[in-house]
Design a protein around this motif. Structure first.
Motif, PDB file in Angstrom:
ATOM      1  N   TYR A 129     -49.253 -23.699  -4.969  1.00  0.00           N
ATOM      2  CA  TYR A 129     -48.329 -22.784  -4.298  1.00  0.00           C
ATOM      3  C   TYR A 129     -48.878 -22.407  -2.928  1.00  0.00           C
ATOM      4  O   TYR A 129     -48.163 -22.468  -1.918  1.00  0.00           O
ATOM      5  CB  TYR A 129     -48.127 -21.525  -5.157  1.00  0.00           C
ATOM      6  N   THR A 130     -50.155 -22.044  -2.873  1.00  0.00           N
ATOM      7  CA  THR A 130     -50.781 -21.705  -1.604  1.00  0.00           C
ATOM      8  C   THR A 130     -50.818 -22.910  -0.679  1.00  0.00           C
ATOM      9  O   THR A 130     -50.585 -22.790   0.530  1.00  0.00           O
ATOM     10  CB  THR A 130     -52.203 -21.180  -1.839  1.00  0.00           C
ATOM     11  N   ALA A 131     -51.087 -24.094  -1.232  1.00  0.00           N
ATOM     12  CA  ALA A 131     -51.125 -25.309  -0.414  1.00  0.00           C
ATOM     13  C   ALA A 131     -49.766 -25.580   0.230  1.00  0.00           C
ATOM     14  O   ALA A 131     -49.677 -25.948   1.411  1.00  0.00           O
ATOM     15  CB  ALA A 131     -51.561 -26.501  -1.254  1.00  0.00           C
ATOM     16  N   GLY A 132     -48.684 -25.406  -0.526  1.00  0.00           N
ATOM     17  CA  GLY A 132     -47.358 -25.608   0.028  1.00  0.00           C
ATOM     18  C   GLY A 132     -47.043 -24.600   1.120  1.00  0.00           C
ATOM     19  O   GLY A 132     -46.511 -24.946   2.185  1.00  0.00           O
ATOM     20  N   TRP A 133     -47.386 -23.349   0.843  1.00  0.00           N
ATOM     21  CA  TRP A 133     -47.176 -22.279   1.832  1.00  0.00           C
ATOM     22  C   TRP A 133     -47.963 -22.569   3.111  1.00  0.00           C
ATOM     23  O   TRP A 133     -47.432 -22.511   4.218  1.00  0.00           O
ATOM     24  CB  TRP A 133     -47.615 -20.955   1.211  1.00  0.00           C
ATOM     25  N   PHE A 136     -45.973 -26.276  -5.445  1.00  0.00           N
ATOM     26  CA  PHE A 136     -46.056 -26.631  -4.026  1.00  0.00           C
ATOM     27  C   PHE A 136     -44.717 -26.396  -3.336  1.00  0.00           C
ATOM     28  O   PHE A 136     -44.648 -25.786  -2.260  1.00  0.00           O
ATOM     29  CB  PHE A 136     -46.471 -28.093  -3.873  1.00  0.00           C
ATOM     30  N   VAL A 137     -43.647 -26.876  -3.945  1.00  0.00           N
ATOM     31  CA  VAL A 137     -42.315 -26.726  -3.352  1.00  0.00           C
ATOM     32  C   VAL A 137     -41.931 -25.255  -3.239  1.00  0.00           C
ATOM     33  O   VAL A 137     -41.342 -24.827  -2.234  1.00  0.00           O
ATOM     34  CB  VAL A 137     -41.277 -27.509  -4.170  1.00  0.00           C
ATOM     35  N   ARG A 138     -42.283 -24.467  -4.246  1.00  0.00           N
ATOM     36  CA  ARG A 138     -41.967 -23.036  -4.186  1.00  0.00           C
ATOM     37  C   ARG A 138     -42.721 -22.365  -3.045  1.00  0.00           C
ATOM     38  O   ARG A 138     -42.170 -21.523  -2.326  1.00  0.00           O
ATOM     39  CB  ARG A 138     -42.297 -22.369  -5.517  1.00  0.00           C
ATOM     40  N   ASP A 172     -40.891 -20.650   0.056  1.00  0.00           N
ATOM     41  CA  ASP A 172     -41.063 -19.215   0.281  1.00  0.00           C
ATOM     42  C   ASP A 172     -41.527 -18.909   1.703  1.00  0.00           C
ATOM     43  O   ASP A 172     -41.089 -17.926   2.314  1.00  0.00           O
ATOM     44  CB  ASP A 172     -42.054 -18.629  -0.729  1.00  0.00           C
ATOM     45  N   VAL A 173     -42.423 -19.725   2.261  1.00  0.00           N
ATOM     46  CA  VAL A 173     -42.867 -19.459   3.633  1.00  0.00           C
ATOM     47  C   VAL A 173     -41.737 -19.733   4.615  1.00  0.00           C
ATOM     48  O   VAL A 173     -41.601 -19.039   5.639  1.00  0.00           O
ATOM     49  CB  VAL A 173     -44.140 -20.257   3.982  1.00  0.00           C
ATOM     50  N   CYS A 174     -40.884 -20.721   4.314  1.00  0.00           N
ATOM     51  CA  CYS A 174     -39.713 -20.944   5.153  1.00  0.00           C
ATOM     52  C   CYS A 174     -38.762 -19.755   5.084  1.00  0.00           C
ATOM     53  O   CYS A 174     -38.255 -19.285   6.118  1.00  0.00           O
ATOM     54  CB  CYS A 174     -38.986 -22.224   4.724  1.00  0.00           C
ATOM     55  N   ASP A 175     -38.508 -19.267   3.874  1.00  0.00           N
ATOM     56  CA  ASP A 175     -37.627 -18.112   3.714  1.00  0.00           C
ATOM     57  C   ASP A 175     -38.149 -16.913   4.502  1.00  0.00           C
ATOM     58  O   ASP A 175     -37.371 -16.146   5.083  1.00  0.00           O
ATOM     59  CB  ASP A 175     -37.513 -17.724   2.239  1.00  0.00           C
ATOM     60  N   VAL A 215     -36.217 -28.336   3.477  1.00  0.00           N
ATOM     61  CA  VAL A 215     -35.172 -29.314   3.169  1.00  0.00           C
ATOM     62  C   VAL A 215     -35.713 -30.574   2.494  1.00  0.00           C
ATOM     63  O   VAL A 215     -35.036 -31.605   2.470  1.00  0.00           O
ATOM     64  CB  VAL A 215     -34.381 -29.682   4.448  1.00  0.00           C
ATOM     65  N   GLY A 216     -36.928 -30.505   1.929  1.00  0.00           N
ATOM     66  CA  GLY A 216     -37.422 -31.632   1.151  1.00  0.00           C
ATOM     67  C   GLY A 216     -38.505 -32.425   1.850  1.00  0.00           C
ATOM     68  O   GLY A 216     -39.266 -31.893   2.645  1.00  0.00           O
ATOM     69  N   GLY A 217     -38.563 -33.727   1.527  1.00  0.00           N
ATOM     70  CA  GLY A 217     -39.607 -34.556   2.107  1.00  0.00           C
ATOM     71  C   GLY A 217     -39.753 -35.867   1.366  1.00  0.00           C
ATOM     72  O   GLY A 217     -38.764 -36.526   1.048  1.00  0.00           O
TER      73      GLY A 217
END
Length: 309
Positions: free
Chosen positions: A47-51, A88-90, A94-97, A104-106
């Motif tokens: 989660y942190t890595a995605g953010w 990761f996606v969350r 969340d950082v985008c929000d 939008v994916g990847g």
């Protein structure tokens, strides 16, 4: 060849490589790549890595004074664990929000090491570059510095505790507390709103991903100027004092470690009050733009900072 030598090669081929993001018409676009061994210490949650990965690219949009619109990420790993991938996606969403953008994916791919490549998009009709600082301007920073240095110390302490002990329940609790706090500190807020509100007042701007000291050198090169910095004015995050042994060590980490993704901005002194009123993020003047040379408290400030491995 290290990162700085590689940039020199690119400049020979493409011309000056400088700003945090490219601006094509009104479109702001930037890309980053992060690796497990160099960017995600043991204990970093997915989660942190995605953010953090997506946030790094959003920070580049912020540094141009842009409005962030969207981000994508390419996720590569030796194997795909469902819970890790969703976490990761969350984090990325969340950082985008948080900054009003859309995740939008990847793409997904197999790789021997967990690796993430991110791209963020934004818009601006008046980008702020690194090249506009003028002698007499104030050099300011948003927020506080040193969060990532404190996080790394906690990650390392938790990893050391896990390898050396493993017996007492109190050790487990302390280790979990360190990891929770480290991940929290690692999830920085990209200063997109601050970048947009500071843009009309700024003469030059970039983010502090490479550290304050190195950022000053990069701004000085682009603007052909110098900086006189007051160390007592540098806003050091409280977490740094919790992990550094001395105040001197805390200052060193705050100005050289990097990866805090705050904004480093030059503003005419007459515009400071308006700039402070325009943004809800703390804006701290730490020195003055001068003709040449980069000093702190009257002494030369070495060009040291984060180097991408």
């Amino acid at each position: 060849m290290d990162e700085r030598a590689a940039l020199a090669v690119l400049e020979d081929e493409l011309g000056p490589v400088g700003d945090d993001a490219a601006v094509v018409s009104d479109l702001v676009v930037t890309t980053d790549m992060l690796h497990e061994t160099t960017d995600f210490p043991p204990g970093t949650t997915r989660y942190t890595a995605g953010w953090r990965a997506v946030g790094a690219s959003l920070s580049d949009v912020a540094a141009m004074g842009g409005r962030a619109t969207a981000a994508v990420a390419a996720y590569a790993a030796p194997e795909f664990d469902e819970s890790e991938l969703l976490a990761f996606v969350r984090g990325a969403s969340d950082v985008c929000d948080l900054v009003g953008a859309e995740y939008v994916g990847g793409d997904l791919d197999g790789h021997e090491e967990f690796t993430v490549a991110t791209t963020a998009f934004g818009t601006t009709d008046a980008p702020v570059r690194r090249s506009g600082a003028e002698p007499g301007d104030l050099i300011c920073v948003t927020g506080t510095l040193g969060r990532s240095a404190a996080a790394l110390e906690l990650f390392e302490r938790a990893d050391s505790s896990e390898r050396q002990s493993g017996s007492a329940q109190t050790d487990t609790s302390d280790r979990e507390a360190d990891l929770e706090r480290a991940n929290e500190l690692f999830r920085f807020e990209p200063r997109v709103d601050a970048g947009r509100t500071l843009a009309p007042h700024a003469t030059a701007m970039m983010d502090s991903s490479d550290g304050l000291a190195r950022s000053l050198y990069q701004l000085a090169e682009a603007s052909e100027c110098g900086f006189a910095v007051d160390s007592s004015a540098i806003p050091i995050d409280d977490a740094v004092f919790d992990t550094a042994e001395t105040d001197e060590a805390a200052l060193e980490r705050a100005i050289t470690f990097g990866e805090d993704f705050e904004l480093v901005v030059t503003i005419p002194e007459a515009a400071l009050e308006s700039a402070e009123a325009a943004t809800t993020v703390a804006l701290t003047p730490i020195g003055t733009v001068v003709d040449d040379g980069i000093t702190m408290d009257g002494e030369p400030l070495p060009d040291r900072g984060y180097t991408h491995g």
